[in-house]
Design an enzyme around this catalytic site. Structure first.
Site, PDB file in Angstrom:
ATOM      1  N   GLU A 189       9.377   7.555  -3.442  1.00 62.35           N
ATOM      2  CA  GLU A 189       8.821   7.892  -4.746  1.00 62.35           C
ATOM      3  C   GLU A 189       9.153   9.334  -5.110  1.00 62.35           C
ATOM      4  OE1 GLU A 189       7.151   5.140  -5.454  1.00 62.35           O
ATOM      5  OE2 GLU A 189       6.213   5.591  -7.393  1.00 62.35           O
ATOM      6  N   LYS A 212      -0.469   4.965  -2.632  1.00 56.46           N
ATOM      7  CA  LYS A 212       0.578   4.645  -3.600  1.00 56.46           C
ATOM      8  C   LYS A 212       0.680   5.780  -4.613  1.00 56.46           C
ATOM      9  CE  LYS A 212       2.016   0.764  -6.494  1.00 56.46           C
ATOM     10  NZ  LYS A 212       2.089   1.470  -7.776  1.00 56.46           N
TER      11      LYS A 212
END
Ligand SMILES: [Zn+2]
Length: 686
Positions: free
Chosen positions: A180, A121
């Protein structure tokens, strides 16, 4: 540089070819990490394209690389509604919570089997990208999940994001990609260095910059920040079977995806993934704050549905904090094997990166002075990797009035000897050879990986045996009995017996291992092997001999004798000589002989190869055909000398994949470089 006139048709074709090529380079660079051409070549092609488009504006298309920059500053961002809600994820912090999560899912879908897809992440900013008929038409921030802000102009400046999707099958309909936006560590450091030069305060972390840059009203500011992007979700009109498959498609259509992501059969495999990255995340070129665990089977993920604002089939696992604060109760000195005294802070216990910590290293007196660390101070501590935590800095606001600057004690805390300071002033040492702690370290070294490598006799066990008074020097190890060990904590009958057997198995050792175990100064690794080989040849030792016979053979050798070994310079030679004239060493070798330790001469099949004989080889990087140890053994067997470090005496540096500082040094010293292939040829193995 349009020197000759070209026809409209020629211009059109040239423009199309240039675009295709520039996008190919972009794709290889961002998606596969491969630079096919230099930046200068790339810039030159882009310049030509821009000039052609300026001359023939009718051929400018929205997916041209020239359209990445150039938008005018906005007065505000437009609000846009997401095609489907951008959900957030539920967090968890322990593996137990993951097990609970799986149990809940199994209750909801009792008859379905699934595996997992674990992703790193990245700590950045989540965005949504919309492609219509293959063309990027909109980029938006997450906002409140239903409505975000239109940041298309800014997002176009990020080269890792394709303006047009690749692949014929993806030029129709509406496709949504999520991922992202982040700032790589390298760019973060560059940016902060520039700010430092300009006298500006540094940015706190890459995430803030990424978020701030994406929300700049002027796209030229965003363009300067060199942001990157990794995709993690995809919505097509057709169904995709698994989450892993989605990532594969994302890569095909032009996006960078995280190569470290992993399909996991079950939670046990997920745990391995998490444990690995919890420790190794420091080595990544970007910041992560955890992992996302997804049910891999899309059908199951759909069926599991949504709870609150989060999908049930995915969960974010947050890594434990790397920093914490605590109070220093006391600064103590630890005595190392060579007598070096390391100051250590004894702390109020605190949880750091998932474990309780009560000590932190302070490195040396200089470091304490520089950071002005005092007893009673409240400090920030940090753990990098799985090593002992260190003190980052003192929170001065919380310093009590009576906290006094640290002063190095005059005497060794263990044996009371007067402490001496190294000439360069950084390290302090206990000069007493009998200092208990020092003995302990020496024993641990003797039995440890770099010594005799006795299985099951690690530093903790050594300390236990030492504290129980069972061992005082190395020879005592060989006299240990099961009955002595068994009463100790952590030992059962079986493990005591195993330990005794493991010790007996090391009663016969090759000389190089014995020399390394004794702790002859500067003698380990290849030097120990070279020294052993030389001693056994020159001293005409028999096939099997005692440590005392070794001492007798060496007692009259001079420093110059040792210097005949190419790996041994004057300082090392002096160290070896001094070591063997020491009365205590003489005693120890005598005792080791009495308890039955034998040194076994290693039979080495030498097939002398003239191009290898007497030549010194150093290896760097990873070899394809051998492990490092195998390559060294090959050199030894041909009469050559492997060495661990590059010097002017090095004949060849064999360069494998990912070579580092040794290569630089070898170049500086004009050492001959060999590729693995050339090495194979030289040793006659092709
Ligand atoms: Zn001492």
């Amino acid at each position: 540089m349009l020197e000759k006139k070209i026809s409209k048709q020629e211009a059109k074709e040239r423009i199309e070819k240039l675009r295709e090529l520039i996008d190919k380079y972009r794709y290889e660079y961002h998606v596969h990490d491969r630079s096919l051409v230099s930046d200068a070549v790339n810039d030159s092609l882009k310049r030509e394209l821009a000039e052609l488009e300026a001359a023939f504006p009718e051929f400018v298309t929205p997916d041209s690389p020239t359209q990445r920059v150039g938008g005018e500053p906005l007065s505000e961002f437009q609000k846009v509604r997401h095609l489907r809600p951008m959900l957030s994820l539920n967090d968890c912090f322990t593996f137990e919570e993951l097990i609970d999560w799986e149990e809940r899912l199994k209750k909801l879908l009792p008859n379905t089997e699934w595996d997992y897809y674990a992703e790193l992440k990245i700590d950045g900013l989540a965005i949504s990208l919309i492609y219509d008929n293959g063309l990027l038409v909109r980029a938006a921030t997450r906002g409140d999940g239903a409505i975000g802000e239109d940041i298309t102009q800014n997002i176009k400046t990020i080269e890792a994001i394709p303006l047009r999707l690749r692949g014929k099958a993806y030029q129709k309909g509406t496709i949504e990609v999520r991922g992202e936006v982040y700032l790589p560590n390298e760019e973060f450091e560059k940016l902060n260095q520039e700010r430092k030069k300009a006298g500006l305060a540094p940015f706190a972390n890459p995430r803030n910059i990424a978020a701030g840059s994406v929300r700049q009203l002027d796209p030229k500011v965003t363009a300067k920040r060199r942001l990157s992007f990794m995709a993690w979700d995809l919505f097509l009109e057709k169904e995709v079977a698994t989450h892993a498959e989605k990532h594969k498609i994302l890569e095909e259509i032009g996006f960078k995806v995280n190569k470290n992501n992993q399909r996991c059969q079950n939670l046990a495999e997920v745990k391995k993934f998490l444990d690995y990255w919890q420790v190794h995340r420091e080595k990544l070129p970007y910041q992560i704050d955890g992992a996302v665990i997804n049910v891999n089977l899309e059908r199951a993920r759909e069926a599991l549905g949504i709870v609150g604002k989060a999908p049930r089939g995915s969960i974010a696992y947050k890594f434990a904090a790397k920093e914490a604060t605590s109070v220093i109760r006391e600064i103590k000195l630890q005595v190392g094997r060579t007598g070096i005294l390391t100051p250590v802070a004894e702390l109020d216990p605190v949880i750091l990166a998932g474990t309780t910590v009560s000590r932190a290293t302070l490195h040396n007196a200089e470091e304490i002075k520089k950071k002005d660390i005092r007893e009673k101070d409240t400090v920030i501590i940090r753990k990098a990797g799985d090593i002992i935590p260190e003190v980052v800095k003192v929170i001065l606001e919380l310093r009590p009035k009576d906290a006094k600057p640290f002063e190095m004690p005059k005497n060794c805390p263990v044996c009371g000897s007067k402490i001496i300071r190294d000439p360069d002033g950084v390290y302090y040492r206990c000069p007493n050879k009998n200092c208990f702690a020092k003995r302990l370290r020496m024993l641990a070294h003797f039995a440890g990986k770099n010594g005799l490598d006795i299985e099951g006799l690690g530093p903790k066990i050594i300390e236990q045996l030492f504290n129980a008074g069972l061992i005082r020097d190395a020879s005592d190890i060989f006299e240990l009995k099961e009955g002595d060990i068994e009463p100790l904590e952590r030992f059962a009958e079986k493990s005591a017996q195993n330990l005794v057997n493991a010790i007996a198995a090391r009663k016969q050792v090759p000389l190089w291992r014995f020399l390394a175990a004794l702790g002859v100064p500067h003698v380990g690794g290849e030097t120990a092997r070279a020294l052993a080989f030389f001693i056994e040849r020159k001293a005409k030792l028999t096939k099997s001999y005692t440590p005392y016979q070794l001492w007798q053979a060496l007692k009259d050798w001079q420093e110059t004798d040792f210097q005949e070994i190419p790996e041994v310079g004057p300082i090392v030679a002096q160290g070896i000589k001094n070591f063997f004239v020491d009365k205590e060493i003489q005693e120890l070798l005598k005792k080791l002989s009495e308890v039955g330790l034998k040194i076994i001469k290693e039979e080495r099949k030498l097939e002398i190869n003239p191009s290898v004989y007497n030549k010194t080889f150093v290896f760097t990087g990873e070899l394809k055909q051998f492990s490092r140890e195998e390559a060294k053994e090959l050199v030894r067997s041909l009469g050559g000398r492997p060495s661990d470090s590059v010097s002017s005496k090095t004949d060849y540096l064999v360069v494998g994949e990912g070579a580092g500082s040794k290569l630089e040094k070898a170049k500086a010293l004009n050492v001959r470089l060999l590729s693995e292939e050339e090495f194979l040829k030289l040793v006659g193995r092709t």
